[in-house]
Design a protein around this motif. Structure first.
Motif, PDB file in Angstrom:
ATOM      1  N   LYS A 503      37.313  17.285 -31.214  1.00  0.00           N
ATOM      2  CA  LYS A 503      37.062  17.566 -32.199  1.00  0.00           C
ATOM      3  C   LYS A 503      35.688  16.325 -31.328  1.00  0.00           C
ATOM      4  CE  LYS A 503      37.011  17.724 -37.015  1.00  0.00           C
ATOM      5  NZ  LYS A 503      38.070  16.919 -38.214  1.00  0.00           N
ATOM      6  N   LYS A 504      34.450  17.136 -32.366  1.00  0.00           N
ATOM      7  CA  LYS A 504      33.395  15.672 -31.631  1.00  0.00           C
ATOM      8  C   LYS A 504      33.109  14.369 -32.764  1.00  0.00           C
ATOM      9  CE  LYS A 504      31.172  17.625 -28.954  1.00  0.00           C
ATOM     10  NZ  LYS A 504      29.855  18.585 -29.912  1.00  0.00           N
ATOM     11  N   GLY A 505      33.386  13.482 -31.681  1.00  0.00           N
ATOM     12  CA  GLY A 505      33.543  11.702 -32.130  1.00  0.00           C
ATOM     13  C   GLY A 505      34.617  11.481 -32.285  1.00  0.00           C
ATOM     14  N   SER A 506      35.852  12.087 -32.372  1.00  0.00           N
ATOM     15  CA  SER A 506      37.215  12.005 -32.351  1.00  0.00           C
ATOM     16  C   SER A 506      37.617  11.721 -30.952  1.00  0.00           C
ATOM     17  CB  SER A 506      38.169  12.690 -32.948  1.00  0.00           C
ATOM     18  OG  SER A 506      38.074  13.768 -32.019  1.00  0.00           O
ATOM     19  N   ASP A 507      37.598  12.031 -29.679  1.00  0.00           N
ATOM     20  CA  ASP A 507      37.836  11.753 -29.039  1.00  0.00           C
ATOM     21  C   ASP A 507      37.096  11.266 -27.554  1.00  0.00           C
ATOM     22  OD1 ASP A 507      39.146  12.400 -26.163  1.00  0.00           O
ATOM     23  OD2 ASP A 507      40.840  14.237 -27.011  1.00  0.00           O
ATOM     24  N   GLU A 508      37.425   9.982 -27.397  1.00  0.00           N
ATOM     25  CA  GLU A 508      36.563   9.360 -26.026  1.00  0.00           C
ATOM     26  C   GLU A 508      36.198   9.875 -24.706  1.00  0.00           C
ATOM     27  OE1 GLU A 508      33.940   6.196 -24.920  1.00  0.00           O
ATOM     28  OE2 GLU A 508      35.319   6.391 -26.540  1.00  0.00           O
ATOM     29  N   GLY A 509      37.625  11.228 -24.306  1.00  0.00           N
ATOM     30  CA  GLY A 509      36.862  12.210 -23.785  1.00  0.00           C
ATOM     31  C   GLY A 509      35.835  13.071 -24.320  1.00  0.00           C
ATOM     32  N   GLU A 510      35.845  13.254 -24.847  1.00  0.00           N
ATOM     33  CA  GLU A 510      34.445  14.265 -25.370  1.00  0.00           C
ATOM     34  C   GLU A 510      33.085  13.839 -25.481  1.00  0.00           C
ATOM     35  OE1 GLU A 510      37.354  16.337 -24.839  1.00  0.00           O
ATOM     36  OE2 GLU A 510      35.927  17.585 -26.312  1.00  0.00           O
ATOM     37  N   ARG A 511      33.253  12.383 -24.295  1.00  0.00           N
ATOM     38  CA  ARG A 511      31.576  12.010 -24.856  1.00  0.00           C
ATOM     39  C   ARG A 511      31.054  11.939 -23.262  1.00  0.00           C
ATOM     40  NH1 ARG A 511      33.668   7.211 -28.389  1.00  0.00           N
ATOM     41  NH2 ARG A 511      33.908   7.499 -29.956  1.00  0.00           N
ATOM     42  N   ASP A 534      30.161  22.632 -32.034  1.00  0.00           N
ATOM     43  CA  ASP A 534      31.165  22.701 -32.082  1.00  0.00           C
ATOM     44  C   ASP A 534      32.134  22.999 -31.124  1.00  0.00           C
ATOM     45  OD1 ASP A 534      33.975  21.960 -33.438  1.00  0.00           O
ATOM     46  OD2 ASP A 534      33.368  23.002 -35.271  1.00  0.00           O
ATOM     47  N   PHE A 535      32.756  22.581 -30.818  1.00  0.00           N
ATOM     48  CA  PHE A 535      33.460  23.440 -29.721  1.00  0.00           C
ATOM     49  C   PHE A 535      35.370  22.799 -30.262  1.00  0.00           C
ATOM     50  CE2 PHE A 535      29.566  22.136 -28.014  1.00  0.00           C
ATOM     51  CZ  PHE A 535      28.922  22.892 -27.414  1.00  0.00           C
ATOM     52  N   GLU A 536      35.166  22.709 -30.817  1.00  0.00           N
ATOM     53  CA  GLU A 536      36.771  22.110 -31.223  1.00  0.00           C
ATOM     54  C   GLU A 536      37.600  23.771 -30.802  1.00  0.00           C
ATOM     55  OE1 GLU A 536      40.066  20.127 -34.243  1.00  0.00           O
ATOM     56  OE2 GLU A 536      37.184  21.468 -34.881  1.00  0.00           O
ATOM     57  N   GLY A 537      38.997  23.392 -29.900  1.00  0.00           N
ATOM     58  CA  GLY A 537      39.473  24.737 -29.601  1.00  0.00           C
ATOM     59  C   GLY A 537      39.414  25.469 -28.176  1.00  0.00           C
ATOM     60  N   ALA A 538      37.938  25.058 -28.047  1.00  0.00           N
ATOM     61  CA  ALA A 538      37.802  25.847 -27.025  1.00  0.00           C
ATOM     62  C   ALA A 538      38.841  25.527 -25.554  1.00  0.00           C
ATOM     63  CB  ALA A 538      36.046  25.806 -26.364  1.00  0.00           C
ATOM     64  N   PRO A 539      39.575  27.074 -25.184  1.00  0.00           N
ATOM     65  CA  PRO A 539      40.415  26.516 -23.721  1.00  0.00           C
ATOM     66  C   PRO A 539      39.351  26.310 -22.582  1.00  0.00           C
ATOM     67  CG  PRO A 539      40.407  28.843 -24.009  1.00  0.00           C
ATOM     68  CD  PRO A 539      39.633  28.171 -25.618  1.00  0.00           C
ATOM     69  N   VAL A 540      39.993  25.644 -21.141  1.00  0.00           N
ATOM     70  CA  VAL A 540      39.078  25.318 -20.142  1.00  0.00           C
ATOM     71  C   VAL A 540      39.365  25.761 -18.701  1.00  0.00           C
ATOM     72  CG1 VAL A 540      37.679  23.792 -19.037  1.00  0.00           C
ATOM     73  CG2 VAL A 540      38.185  22.923 -21.343  1.00  0.00           C
ATOM     74  N   ASN A 541      38.930  26.638 -18.623  1.00  0.00           N
ATOM     75  CA  ASN A 541      38.950  27.039 -17.328  1.00  0.00           C
ATOM     76  C   ASN A 541      39.146  26.152 -16.008  1.00  0.00           C
ATOM     77  OD1 ASN A 541      40.354  28.556 -19.000  1.00  0.00           O
ATOM     78  ND2 ASN A 541      40.636  30.698 -17.166  1.00  0.00           N
ATOM     79  N   VAL A 542      39.478  26.205 -15.000  1.00  0.00           N
ATOM     80  CA  VAL A 542      38.801  25.925 -13.631  1.00  0.00           C
ATOM     81  C   VAL A 542      38.748  27.235 -12.437  1.00  0.00           C
ATOM     82  CG1 VAL A 542      40.057  23.910 -13.845  1.00  0.00           C
ATOM     83  CG2 VAL A 542      41.392  25.553 -12.246  1.00  0.00           C
ATOM     84  N   GLN A 543      37.879  27.763 -11.855  1.00  0.00           N
ATOM     85  CA  GLN A 543      37.250  28.511 -10.562  1.00  0.00           C
ATOM     86  C   GLN A 543      37.978  27.935  -9.098  1.00  0.00           C
ATOM     87  OE1 GLN A 543      33.857  31.729  -9.840  1.00  0.00           O
ATOM     88  NE2 GLN A 543      33.822  29.095 -10.816  1.00  0.00           N
TER      89      GLN A 543
END
Length: 568
Positions: A503-511, A534-543
């Protein structure tokens, strides 16, 4: 049993309108689809009028699926389903029924289907069950396995389009790929939505806009976005995509599933696009599987290559498939060398993507032992590659696109305008000499990059799949991290990670880091999109990417790193 009640499909962001005649035809198409859906498979209005951001749990809680159907659709991958049907633990009819029902539930929540034919699937499944009962043997390795098909791939008796309403026709025969899968025992039950022109990283068309199941305010990707959303919703166990700029890997990554783009001409694409596609004068499209497990990707390629499709289509290169069983890093060859690309030198990935790469890197370092080593991989001229590939996509200047659109009064979608902006001018076709020059430049680039890869001394490269997690609707602008590999024609697999956008603004790792400096205007724009969204909950894949024609070796590496990266 059909219903007088309206059939509703979630569409929080409307699609552009066209001429009155187009809108009439569009309404007729959607009405025809709705007429085939029995009322007992309609979701309650209470869900559709006030849906959660994440709709992935609704199939299990809506009450439309039996406990057995939930178990079939939730607990098996294609490999396990094939084994369960062959051993008669499950019937093909039960499996087809379960997935067809879950698919239409998924469609109401994500708008992922352009065709749905449950009755036909059950009839096919019944004939397979009767064959197994009568002979004691299966039809083939995919006996009873339900497979969903992308819109433009011909399935006999069903609609196909090449991304425009004026190309919508009923296919008289299966394309080569579908015929191979049908002969292997597959059951077809639906076709999935692609975007206008099949060239967006968002799937939006005459049929509607495909939504991301993890956050319906985000894109499911494109061009194989319908497949990705359906598989993420467990409405299909195995699907087929095509990829000329990221159209398998982008949607698979957006939706948190597995997707494989092989080297071009590895798997059959015969009859996929009626009349061909001008981009393939210089950039080859590729076809490959999408699923919820790594071993399903391996199964798919093994079955298709096992049919020897090169005997029918001489363009295909008949490299035998060893896949996950390919020996790599064996004694005497040393450990597998994995290059880690953090950014491409043009666009800095958004915070969740950097976290995902760091997670994968840490996992590999912790469990490397003597099997593999990690080293940095330096980026190579991504801006040059993207400039060249965008020009190569439209040698006719977009003339054919605009002609298709004008034929029915279809609106030009915003991302269609975006992808045409680097064409040779509105409707201005390249000369033969200009097309040749693009090929010369492409081959020079490929040779230079091959030398760059060799100098880095790596076997595979771990890198981002996209500039961010799934993007907001109508903002899939930057394809760098997938299209680059199309330009050099290297195979790639996208892999789920445990990382989710917070959630934007709630996590240092999102900045972004405080000392971050943009690499250019595009990089600055990507940060602006991140700050606004607002990208909350979106999965993140790697390649994970391998050299051209090293598809087997790429899968051999995947088998080696499977435990470290927590792959299914």
């Amino acid at each position: 049993m059909s219903s007088s009640k309206p059939f509703h499909v979630l569409q929080p962001v409307p699609t552009p309108g066209g001429t009155p005649s187009y809108e009439t035809l569009r309404a007729s198409i959607l009405s025809e689809f709705a007429s085939r859906v029995p009322s007992d498979l309609y979701l309650p209005e209470s869900i559709l009028t006030n849906p959660p951001k994440d709709v992935t749990l609704i199939p299990a809680t809506c009450g439309l699926l039996t406990p057995s159907e939930l178990a079939i659709t939730s607990s098996y991958d294609a490999v396990a389903l094939a084994a369960a049907i062959a051993s008669r633990k499950l019937t093909a009819v039960a499996v087809a029924t379960a997935f067809a029902k879950r698919a239409i539930i998924a469609h109401q929540l994500t708008c992922c289907l352009m065709d749905w034919f449950m009755d036909e699937a059950i009839e096919r499944a019944r004939s397979l069950d009767e064959h197994l009962e009568r002979t004691g043997t299966t039809v083939g390795p995919l006996h009873g396995v339900p497979i969903s098909i992308k819109e433009h791939m011909p399935v006999k008796g069903h609609y196909t389009t090449t991304g425009f309403l004026d190309t919508r026709v009923v296919s008289p025969e299966d394309c080569q790929m579908v015929a191979i899968l049908r002969a292997a025992g597959a059951v077809f039950f639906c076709k999935t939505i692609q975007p206008q022109g099949i060239m967006h990283l968002e799937s939006v068309s005459v049929y509607g806009r495909v939504l991301n199941p993890h956050n319906i305010h985000l894109s499911a990707g494109g061009s194989t976005g319908g497949e990705a959303a359906l598989i993420a919703m467990r409405g299909s166990v195995l699907g087929i995509g095509t990829d000329i700029g990221g159209s398998i890997r982008g949607p698979a990554g957006f939706c948190g599933i597995y997707g494989f783009k092989p080297t071009s001409y590895s798997l059959p694409t015969k009859d996929f696009i009626v009349g061909g596609f001008g981009a393939e004068l210089n950039v080859m499209s590729s076809t490959g599987p999408m699923s919820n497990s790594l071993r399903d990707l391996d199964l798919f390629v093994r079955v298709v290559k096992g049919a020897k499709p090169h005997l029918e289509d001489p363009r295909l290169v008949p490299i035998p498939w060893t896949g996950l069983g390919t020996p790599v890093g064996t004694e005497g060859k040393g450990p597998i060398k994995i290059g880690v690309l953090m950014d491409d030198g043009s666009i800095t990935p958004q915070p969740p993507v950097r976290r995902a790469i760091e997670w994968a890197k840490a996992q590999l370092e912790e469990k490397s032992g003597t099997s593999f080593v990690l080293k940095p991989f330096a980026p190579f001229q991504a801006a040059r590659a993207m400039k060249n590939i965008r020009k190569a996509y439209w040698p006719d200047g977009g003339k054919s696109v605009r002609a298709h659109i004008a034929a029915t009064g279809e609106p030009t979608f915003p991302l269609t305008e975006w992808i045409l902006k680097d064409a040779n001018g509105p409707g201005v076709e390249m000369t033969a000499s200009e097309v040749l020059q693009l090929r010369v430049e492409r081959d020079e680039f490929r040779t230079e990059f091959a030398a760059h890869w060799a100098a880095q001394d790596v076997d595979v490269v771990l890198c981002p799949m996209f500039v961010g997690p799934a993007c907001e609707h109508e903002t899939a602008f930057y394809w760098n991290y997938t299209a680059f590999w199309n330009y050099v024609d290297y195979p790639g697999v996208v892999l789920p990670t445990p990382v989710r956008a917070g959630k934007k603004g709630s996590d240092e790792g999102e900045r972004y880091e405080e000392d971050w400096v943009p690499l250019g205007e595009e990089d600055e724009h990507v940060r602006e999109l991140w700050e606004a969204g607002d990208f909350e909950g979106a999965p993140v894949n790697v390649q994970l990417v391998g050299r051209k024609w090293y598809d087997n070796e790429l899968f051999g590496v995947l088998e080696t790193v499977k435990e470290a990266l927590e792959l299914r």
